[in-house]
Design an enzyme around this catalytic site. Structure first.
Site, PDB file in Angstrom:
ATOM      1  N   HIS A 171     -73.558  33.240 -65.557  1.00 56.08           N
ATOM      2  CA  HIS A 171     -74.067  32.013 -64.929  1.00 56.08           C
ATOM      3  C   HIS A 171     -75.202  32.281 -63.950  1.00 56.08           C
ATOM      4  O   HIS A 171     -75.255  33.297 -63.272  1.00 56.08           O
ATOM      5  CB  HIS A 171     -72.942  31.177 -64.302  1.00 56.08           C
ATOM      6  CG  HIS A 171     -72.237  31.780 -63.124  1.00 56.08           C
ATOM      7  ND1 HIS A 171     -72.656  31.586 -61.836  1.00 56.08           N
ATOM      8  CD2 HIS A 171     -71.115  32.524 -63.033  1.00 56.08           C
ATOM      9  CE1 HIS A 171     -71.821  32.186 -61.002  1.00 56.08           C
ATOM     10  NE2 HIS A 171     -70.875  32.783 -61.702  1.00 56.08           N
ATOM     11  N   ASP A 197     -72.765  37.305 -57.583  1.00 55.96           N
ATOM     12  CA  ASP A 197     -71.998  36.374 -58.412  1.00 55.96           C
ATOM     13  C   ASP A 197     -72.940  35.219 -58.757  1.00 55.96           C
ATOM     14  O   ASP A 197     -73.136  34.334 -57.956  1.00 55.96           O
ATOM     15  CB  ASP A 197     -70.771  35.891 -57.634  1.00 55.96           C
ATOM     16  CG  ASP A 197     -70.006  34.796 -58.348  1.00 55.96           C
ATOM     17  OD1 ASP A 197     -70.264  34.567 -59.539  1.00 55.96           O
ATOM     18  OD2 ASP A 197     -69.151  34.153 -57.697  1.00 55.96           O
ATOM     19  N   GLU A 206     -71.802  26.788 -62.975  1.00 54.57           N
ATOM     20  CA  GLU A 206     -70.475  27.407 -63.124  1.00 54.57           C
ATOM     21  C   GLU A 206     -69.634  27.196 -61.884  1.00 54.57           C
ATOM     22  O   GLU A 206     -68.446  26.915 -61.950  1.00 54.57           O
ATOM     23  CB  GLU A 206     -70.636  28.908 -63.405  1.00 54.57           C
ATOM     24  CG  GLU A 206     -69.337  29.627 -63.775  1.00 54.57           C
ATOM     25  CD  GLU A 206     -68.583  30.227 -62.604  1.00 54.57           C
ATOM     26  OE1 GLU A 206     -67.491  30.765 -62.819  1.00 54.57           O
ATOM     27  OE2 GLU A 206     -69.053  30.159 -61.440  1.00 54.57           O
ATOM     28  N   GLU A 207     -70.277  27.323 -60.721  1.00 55.45           N
ATOM     29  CA  GLU A 207     -69.528  27.298 -59.452  1.00 55.45           C
ATOM     30  C   GLU A 207     -68.927  25.928 -59.141  1.00 55.45           C
ATOM     31  O   GLU A 207     -68.097  25.805 -58.259  1.00 55.45           O
ATOM     32  CB  GLU A 207     -70.446  27.738 -58.285  1.00 55.45           C
ATOM     33  CG  GLU A 207     -70.963  29.169 -58.391  1.00 55.45           C
ATOM     34  CD  GLU A 207     -69.880  30.235 -58.200  1.00 55.45           C
ATOM     35  OE1 GLU A 207     -68.717  29.876 -57.982  1.00 55.45           O
ATOM     36  OE2 GLU A 207     -70.215  31.431 -58.290  1.00 55.45           O
ATOM     37  N   ASP A 238     -69.132  38.367 -65.461  1.00 52.18           N
ATOM     38  CA  ASP A 238     -69.158  37.826 -64.108  1.00 52.18           C
ATOM     39  C   ASP A 238     -68.818  38.929 -63.112  1.00 52.18           C
ATOM     40  O   ASP A 238     -68.631  40.076 -63.499  1.00 52.18           O
ATOM     41  CB  ASP A 238     -68.167  36.652 -63.996  1.00 52.18           C
ATOM     42  CG  ASP A 238     -68.642  35.573 -63.043  1.00 52.18           C
ATOM     43  OD1 ASP A 238     -69.198  35.921 -61.986  1.00 52.18           O
ATOM     44  OD2 ASP A 238     -68.446  34.382 -63.338  1.00 52.18           O
ATOM     45  N   HIS A 297     -68.306  35.706 -52.983  1.00 53.47           N
ATOM     46  CA  HIS A 297     -68.473  34.389 -52.343  1.00 53.47           C
ATOM     47  C   HIS A 297     -68.694  34.489 -50.837  1.00 53.47           C
ATOM     48  O   HIS A 297     -68.397  33.552 -50.098  1.00 53.47           O
ATOM     49  CB  HIS A 297     -67.315  33.435 -52.665  1.00 53.47           C
ATOM     50  CG  HIS A 297     -67.481  32.799 -54.019  1.00 53.47           C
ATOM     51  ND1 HIS A 297     -67.004  31.544 -54.327  1.00 53.47           N
ATOM     52  CD2 HIS A 297     -68.075  33.246 -55.142  1.00 53.47           C
ATOM     53  CE1 HIS A 297     -67.298  31.262 -55.591  1.00 53.47           C
ATOM     54  NE2 HIS A 297     -67.939  32.289 -56.103  1.00 53.47           N
TER      55      HIS A 297
HETATM   56 ZN    ZN Z   1     -69.254  33.865 -60.871  1.00 54.56          ZN
HETATM   57 CO    CO Z   2     -68.413  32.470 -58.169  1.00 56.38          CO
END
Ligand code: ZN
Ligand code: CO
Length: 352
Positions: A64, A177, A206-207, A229, A324
């Protein structure tokens, strides 16, 4: 190879791609792939679908493009900006960050302000500050001035962070990420001589709920699907080994199951043949790997597996510390090995 990877990762990490506005990231990926794939297109939502190789069977590998971000919710009379969150962000990380607001007159810089510690009462200092109590200061004195700068409700906000090389082949930066996954996938599809029709897909949003993977899984209709990922490395203080057993530097992670905490619902239990195929490919190419059961997260593969009548799927990830946050850490050697493994899969006979 490491030099090539680090160059792409740095560029992608420092680029800004909030969910719903992945343009800058998409342009970098397209320019990297041009001339190295047979076909490349963008769909109506902004996903990139690149194709290389031929044959009846196809392998879709998805990474992503979007990153966790914020969005302008309210501008007050004094010119301070309130925001909502796009994706899973621990509120504490936001205070005192530098941000970029993507307004109609270009990028505007701002900071997330906070009361000075001096004036906080004892209990106030110990309290966690939630994001709805925070605000962005762009230097304006009124709502009109903010509007004058081209900022309005709904504009995207990203955190600004420089890419950093640490010791021991580790690197730090934001949005690994999943720009790390994008980097490995770019490298793999460029170098591979595919055994089947390979789709390298770079997804949007995606998030905020695997949205790009949902439509591209349907469009591509692959024989086998894989998501690439980042995953949670637990090799740092304040983490028990059993909480997050994978470690940085010990190779890519082959997912054995993922999903929500305590139930693993809403996630993926990989197709056993696909999982075994990934393991065997890693062994054949002498790529060290780690197996993981991830509680508390999932990937694009979850959406791909449920498209049409179902797609056998698997997940491969880069072990990453502090996922994150706006300062994630990973090993370039892991990234290199991940790219090797993806290339290997593109060059092997599909298991189904
Ligand atoms: Zn991710
Ligand atoms: Co993420």
């Amino acid at each position: 190879m490491a030099d090539e990877l680090v160059g792409i990762l740095k560029k992608l990490s420092e680029a800004h791609g909030p969910p719903g506005f992945e343009e800058e990231v998409a342009e970098i990926i397209e320019s990297e792939l041009k001339g190295f794939v047979d076909e490349i297109r963008r769909d109506s939502l902004g996903n990139i679908i690149a194709c290389k190789g031929s044959g009846e069977k196809s392998l879709m590998i998805a990474a992503h493009m979007d990153e966790i971000a914020l969005i302008v919710k309210h501008i007050d009379d004094k010119g301070f900006i309130r925001f909502a969150k796009l994706g899973g962000i621990w509120d504490q990380l936001l205070v005192s960050q530098q941000v970029v607001i993507h307004g109609s007159k270009g990028r505007i810089r701002g900071v997330i302000g906070s009361k000075a510690v001096h004036v906080m009462k004892e209990d106030e200092r110990k309290q966690l500050l939630t994001y709805d109590k925070m605000f962005i200061d762009v230097g304006a004195r009124s709502a009109d001035e903010v509007r004058e700068m081209g900022i309005k409700v709904g504009d995207f906000i990203t955190i600004d962070k420089k890419f950093l090389e640490l010791a021991g082949g580790l690197v730090a930066g934001k949005a690994f990420d999943d720009r790390a996954g994008c980097t490995a996938l770019i490298h793999a599809v460029k170098k591979a001589e595919p055994k089947c029709r390979v789709y390298a897909v770079f997804t949007i949003q995606e998030e905020v709920g695997l949205r790009g993977a949902t439509v591209t899984g349907y469009a591509v209709k692959p024989t086998v699907g894989i998501a690439v990922d980042t995953t949670i490395a637990g090799d740092h203080p304040n983490m028990e080994a059993h909480e997050a057993p994978v470690r940085v530097g010990e190779g890519p992670v082959i997912m054995a199951a993922d999903g929500r905490r305590e139930s693993l619902s809403g996630g993926l239990i990989p197709n056993p043949k696909v999982k075994q195929w990934i393991i065997e490919t890693a062994e054949k190419r002498r790529i060290p790997f780690q197996l993981e059961v991830l509680e508390g997260g999932t990937t694009d593969a979850t959406a791909i597996q449920l498209s049409r009548e179902g797609v056998p799927c698997g997940v491969i990830a880069v072990p990453t510390r502090y996922v994150h946050t706006f300062q994630e850490v990973l090993s370039l050697q892991d990234l290199e090995r991940l790219a090797e493994l993806l290339k290997g899969l593109m060059e092997e006979e599909l298991p189904i």
